[in-house]
Scaffold this motif. Structure first.
Motif, PDB file in Angstrom:
ATOM      1  N   LYS A 142     -66.412  14.351 -22.474  1.00 20.56           N
ATOM      2  CA  LYS A 142     -65.250  14.599 -22.774  1.00 20.56           C
ATOM      3  C   LYS A 142     -65.129  15.488 -24.369  1.00 20.56           C
ATOM      4  O   LYS A 142     -65.922  15.077 -25.159  1.00 20.56           O
TER       5      LYS A 142
ATOM      6  N   PHE B 111     -61.726  10.920 -16.801  1.00 24.34           N
ATOM      7  CA  PHE B 111     -62.042  11.671 -15.723  1.00 24.34           C
ATOM      8  C   PHE B 111     -62.071  10.515 -14.366  1.00 24.34           C
ATOM      9  O   PHE B 111     -62.545   9.469 -14.705  1.00 24.34           O
TER      10      PHE B 111
ATOM     11  N   ALA C 228     -59.581  15.339 -14.216  1.00 24.96           N
ATOM     12  CA  ALA C 228     -59.160  14.927 -15.528  1.00 24.96           C
ATOM     13  C   ALA C 228     -57.665  14.619 -15.438  1.00 24.96           C
ATOM     14  O   ALA C 228     -56.750  15.170 -15.054  1.00 24.96           O
TER      15      ALA C 228
ATOM     16  N   VAL D 169     -58.484  25.894 -16.174  1.00 27.21           N
ATOM     17  CA  VAL D 169     -59.011  24.837 -15.271  1.00 27.21           C
ATOM     18  C   VAL D 169     -57.979  24.663 -14.143  1.00 27.21           C
ATOM     19  O   VAL D 169     -56.809  25.592 -14.456  1.00 27.21           O
TER      20      VAL D 169
ATOM     21  N   HIS E 126     -61.630  18.993 -12.343  1.00 26.11           N
ATOM     22  CA  HIS E 126     -62.616  19.440 -13.524  1.00 26.11           C
ATOM     23  C   HIS E 126     -63.688  20.505 -13.296  1.00 26.11           C
ATOM     24  O   HIS E 126     -63.833  20.813 -11.910  1.00 26.11           O
TER      25      HIS E 126
END
Length: 431
Positions: free
Chosen positions: A38, A47, A56, A83, A108
């Protein structure tokens, strides 16, 4: 408990309901946690395993979670590397009924790492420079669409290795704002200064922990984002003027942009009252679509780089004759008939096994540009074809086996390339 949750998501994964939302995030059991590196975050992040992938989970406020979720979805629609937002979950409570913080869930990014995990022991200067360069590219792309980040840093970015370099992806968008009218120079400079200061701080922190090479200068590396950003911004957005007889400079500009990893979506070419200058304004698109676009417009099936080059020439043709308002497919057919096909037909039959047509045309464009650069003005297409055949193509080794015996003759005279019955029959000396 699950029935009391409020889940906002475009598509709800049923596996979300299996995660322990009635437990504070910091106390989640190990069987629900995925062990991944991280970055530094002002919020608690974990996570978690969700089906066959990892997400996440970030604790925050309901307002900030919803705002960031919406912003990430908007950035995705605008094809910005970021993301993938999965869900916003509110109305959480523990076993005693006490409220728990809302969370933002994002997918993720596979094969990506925070900057602290991209080196095993010490961060070398060249690696740090490549990370900063990747972040500069991301920041330029964000500013082009009018996005003010407000918290630019290595920590708020994920990096993927990309053919010896790094590609940067936005992770944290909670401080960001999208301006429809674009950003002012002051806003861009503010974001850039935030980036410079944050990067220097992050690298100095690593230096204090003995995690950077002795020769790495955190201040010099952080200053590098300013130079990289401004060079790229100028190349992508700066107008350029040159005499009308030097249109080969258009290709030079396009080549510089391609070398920086960008492609051209549109060329805006305008002449002044005397018709002596041309101005171009590039726009940015992601790579990967050129083969599909070329095939759709012309029926030509070429490699990605070949397709990009042919499309650049098509767009130059369209702009040079003021055809931007015409249907793209109509202009593409006209370019195919007037430019591409006459060039290919002009290749002597005994030389057609040297290279495939798309590669021939690509090399011809290069050859024509070099000729124009040497003499300082545009070279007519017919002249460039003749020179290319005699000085380049004729001396190449065959890359295909010819079935028919060579004839050594042209299928049409060079002088006939581009001839047409309408007002543009002299385009050979202009395109």
């Amino acid at each position: 408990m699950a029935g009391s949750l409020n889940i906002t998501a475009a598509t709800v994964d049923p596996g979300l309901l299996d995660l322990p939302w009635d437990v504070p995030l910091e106390a989640w059991p190990s069987e629900a946690i995925a062990a991944l590196p991280k970055g530094i975050s002002r919020h608690l992040v974990r996570f978690a395993k969700l089906g066959g992938h990892v997400v996440a989970v970030k604790e925050t406020t309901a307002e900030m979670a919803r705002g960031e979720y919406d912003m990430l979805r908007t950035l995705q629609r605008l094809e910005i590397p970021c993301v993938d937002p999965v869900a916003v979950i509110t109305n959480r409570s523990d076993a005693e009924g006490d409220p728990l913080k809302p969370v933002l869930v994002t997918r993720h990014l596979r094969f990506s790492l925070p900057y602290r995990a991209l080196f095993s022991q010490t961060l070398r200067p060249d690696t740090a420079t490549r990370l900063v360069d990747a972040l500069a590219v991301l920041l330029v792309r964000l500013h082009i669409i009018g996005f003010f980040w407000g918290d630019v840093s290595l920590s708020n970015t994920l990096f993927r290795r990309d053919a010896g370099a790094f590609a940067a992806y936005l992770v944290d968008a909670e401080t960001g704002k999208l301006y429809e009218g674009g950003l002012s120079n002051g806003q861009r400079e503010n974001d850039l200064e935030i980036a410079r200061v944050n990067i220097a701080g992050e690298l100095l922190d690593l230096e204090a922990g003995g995690r950077v090479a002795d020769e790495l200068d955190p201040v010099r590396i952080s200053d590098g984002i300013v130079t990289a950003y401004r060079n790229l911004w100028t190349e992508l957005t700066g107008p350029e003027s040159f005499p009308g007889a030097e249109r080969w400079r258009i290709n030079e500009r396009v080549t510089r942009l391609n070398d920086l990893g960008f492609d051209i979506e549109e060329l805006a070419i305008r002449t002044d009252a005397a018709g002596s200058t041309v101005r171009i304004q590039p726009k940015v698109v992601d790579a990967g679509h050129h083969q599909r676009r070329l095939l759709r417009l012309t029926g030509l099936d070429a490699g990605e780089n070949q397709a990009r080059r042919l499309l650049n020439d098509l767009d130059s043709y369209r702009a040079a004759y003021g055809k931007q308002d015409l249907d793209e497919e109509v202009v593409a057919h006209e370019w195919l008939v007037r430019v591409f096909e006459p060039v290919i037909r002009a290749i002597p039959s005994d030389l057609r096994g040297k290279l495939e047509p798309a590669e021939v045309f690509h090399q011809l464009l290069d050859h024509r540009w070099y000729l124009a650069e040497q003499i300082g003005h545009d070279v007519p297409l017919a002249e460039a074809v003749s020179s290319y055949i005699n000085t380049v193509l004729r001396h190449r080794r065959d890359e295909a086996t010819l079935v028919n015996p060579p004839t050594g003759t042209l299928t049409m005279p060079i002088a006939a390339i581009g001839d047409d019955e309408d007002d543009e029959d002299d385009w050979r000396s202009k395109v």
